[in-house]
Write a protein that holds these residues in place. Structure first.
Motif, short mmCIF file in Angstrom:
data_model
loop_
_atom_site.label_atom_id
_atom_site.label_comp_id
_atom_site.label_asym_id
_atom_site.label_seq_id
_atom_site.Cartn_x
_atom_site.Cartn_y
_atom_site.Cartn_z
N ARG A 117 0.84 -1.21 0.00
CA ARG A 117 0.00 0.00 0.00
C ARG A 117 0.87 1.26 0.00
O ARG A 117 0.68 2.17 -0.80
N VAL A 126 -8.26 -2.31 -3.18
CA VAL A 126 -7.02 -1.52 -3.35
C VAL A 126 -7.32 -0.04 -3.18
O VAL A 126 -6.65 0.68 -2.43
N TYR A 165 -8.57 0.76 0.53
CA TYR A 165 -7.55 0.48 1.55
C TYR A 165 -6.37 1.45 1.41
O TYR A 165 -5.85 1.98 2.39
N CYS A 166 -5.96 1.72 0.17
CA CYS A 166 -4.82 2.61 -0.04
C CYS A 166 -5.24 4.08 0.04
O CYS A 166 -4.38 4.95 0.17
#
Ligand code: SAH
Ligand code: TMP
Ligand code: ZN
Length: 405
Positions: free
Chosen positions: A294, A323, A326-327
């Motif tokens: 990440r 993705v 979360y990032c």
């Protein structure tokens, strides 16, 4: 302490993705700014039965319904994969009076092959829009969730099955107990259950954490599947790794003693021991790799922005939802996501609300960099995108590691 969805023993949480939306809930423009559902996505490991699992999962009706976004037949590569899958079943596992049942048959991508060969088959598909697509191709489909009751109904109406197939759906179903009891009741004495799902071994090795999203409640390994099968008097008779969806495992399961067990099963069991598949500490190492991935991705996207590069996402996959959220990727870093699925186009990505645009817009004005969310289809995509690369376009990938190529 939470308990295992399958065996009831205590589980250990080892990875927290924070709040996540429904991965396939692409938002129409008029609903942006409205209420959006989020759940706490946390991953846990059961040291007793070895099942890796989501601690919390949204209700099935929130995920699978008449507007389900994923049409299997969107990928020609997957159509070929399922053609070969069906041929393998017809070659090895059906008798003179056959019946094949598929759980999660979607738009008929697998069963069309049985229909074409004149082999009686039945699909079970709760998402009404994709079930309808299958019916319009002449594939008999029951629009319901598969469970023990439905299995018994199918058995009394259609008889026992030679093969029950399930691709990318067993890992979706939290009530495995009812599914396995149902399948066991439905199969002929020498019948087989064949299912394939993203393989936990691949996820560990490639740090492909984007396989983790709401629909996938379980992350299977042979170690866990053997434990499962055992409980119903079944055994794994073969395992076949598959190069699709970023690395899957196909498990062929039958009543104990009904078929010869392939040497591949023992070989994989040994390999999984070396991979420390039963070791909580290995899961914690994975969690560390995910956090590093990440950080690398956000650093790379931020650098590209500083250099004034235009970045677009390629493929509004369900995996991309993990993705992006979360990032913490926003439209500031990724302008839009290109996708070939009509039902996703014109909508916004779950959670972060990045616009989804038709592929034609990508092709009409290439960005500098394409963030490859559909990395599992890389082979198919690289063949198609020669012109993008010739025009100087570059790919940003994050599996197995973050890199620009
Ligand atoms: N087998 C297809 C589709 C996978 S997507 C392929 O591999 O491409 C998962 C599908 O399973 C969805 O179409 C979803 O509606 C369906 N599904 C989800 N839960 C189910 C259940 N309990 N029983 C049967 N199908 C289910
Ligand atoms: P999947 O990874 O769940 O199979 O989803 C793939 C998504 O990527 C689907 O929404 C279609 C999209 N896609 C493209 O936009 N272009 C492509 O060339 C391919 C193969 C997929
Ligand atoms: Zn367990």
């Amino acid at each position: 302490m939470k308990t295992c969805r399958f065996c009831g023993d205590n589980i250990h949480e080892f990875l927290d993705f924070g709040k996540q939306p429904i991965a396939n809930a692409f938002i129409p423009p008029e609903q942006v700014g409205g209420d959006e559902y989020f759940f706490g996505m946390r991953l846990a490991f059961c040291p007793s039965c070895f099942l890796v699992q989501l601690v919390e999962q949204p209700s099935r009706e929130m995920m699978f319904h008449e507007n389900y976004a994923y049409f299997s037949s969107i990928s020609r590569y997957m159509a070929e994969h399922f053609r070969r899958f069906a041929l393998m079943v017809m070659d090895s596992y059906i008798d003179d009076d056959p019946l094949v049942v598929e759980i999660g048959s979607n738009d008929g991508i697998m069963l069309r092959n049985f229909a074409e060969a004149g082999v009686p088959s039945l699909g079970v598909e709760p998402s009404a829009n994709v079930a309808e697509a299958a019916r319009s191709r002449g594939i008999e489909t029951i629009c319901e969730f598969f469970d023990k009751d439905l299995a018994e109904r199918i058995r009394s109406e259609k008889g026992e099955a030679d093969a029950v197939l399930a691709a990318n759906v067993m890992c979706h179903i939290p009530y495995l107990d009812s599914v396995f009891e149902g399948v066991t009741a439905l199969l002929k004495p020498a019948g087989v259950l064949i299912f394939e799902d993203p393989y936990w071994g691949d996820i560990l090795e490639k740090t492909s954490y984007d396989q983790i999203y709401d629909e996938h409640v379980f992350y299977f390994s042979l170690t866990a599947v053997s434990f499962l099968a055992e409980r119903y008097g079944l055994e794994v008779i073969d395992v076949q790794p598959q190069p699709v969806h970023g690395g899957e495992m196909r498990y062929i399961i039958a009543r104990k003693g009904a078929h010869k067990v392939s040497g591949m099963v023992e070989a994989l069991r040994e390999k999984e021991k070396r991979m420390r598949m039963g070791d909580l500490e290995r899961m914690r190492e994975f969690a560390d790799s995910v956090a590093r991935s990440r950080d690398d991705l956000i650093r790379t996207l931020t650098d590209l922005k500083k250099q004034g590069k235009r970045v677009a996402g390629y493929g509004a996959t369900s995996k991309s939802t993990t993705v992006i959220n979360y990032c913490g990727i926003t439209t500031d870093l990724v302008e839009y996501i290109s996708d070939t699925t009509p039902s996703k186009q014109g909508r916004f990505s779950p959670g972060a609300h990045i616009p989804i645009k038709p592929y034609e817009e990508f092709a009409a004005a290439y960005p500098d960099v394409a963030l490859l969310f559909a990395w599992n289809h890389a082979e198919e995509i690289m063949k198609k995108e020669r012109r993008f690369m010739e025009a100087g376009g570059r790919w940003l990938k994050y599996v197995p590691k973050v890199e620009i190529s």
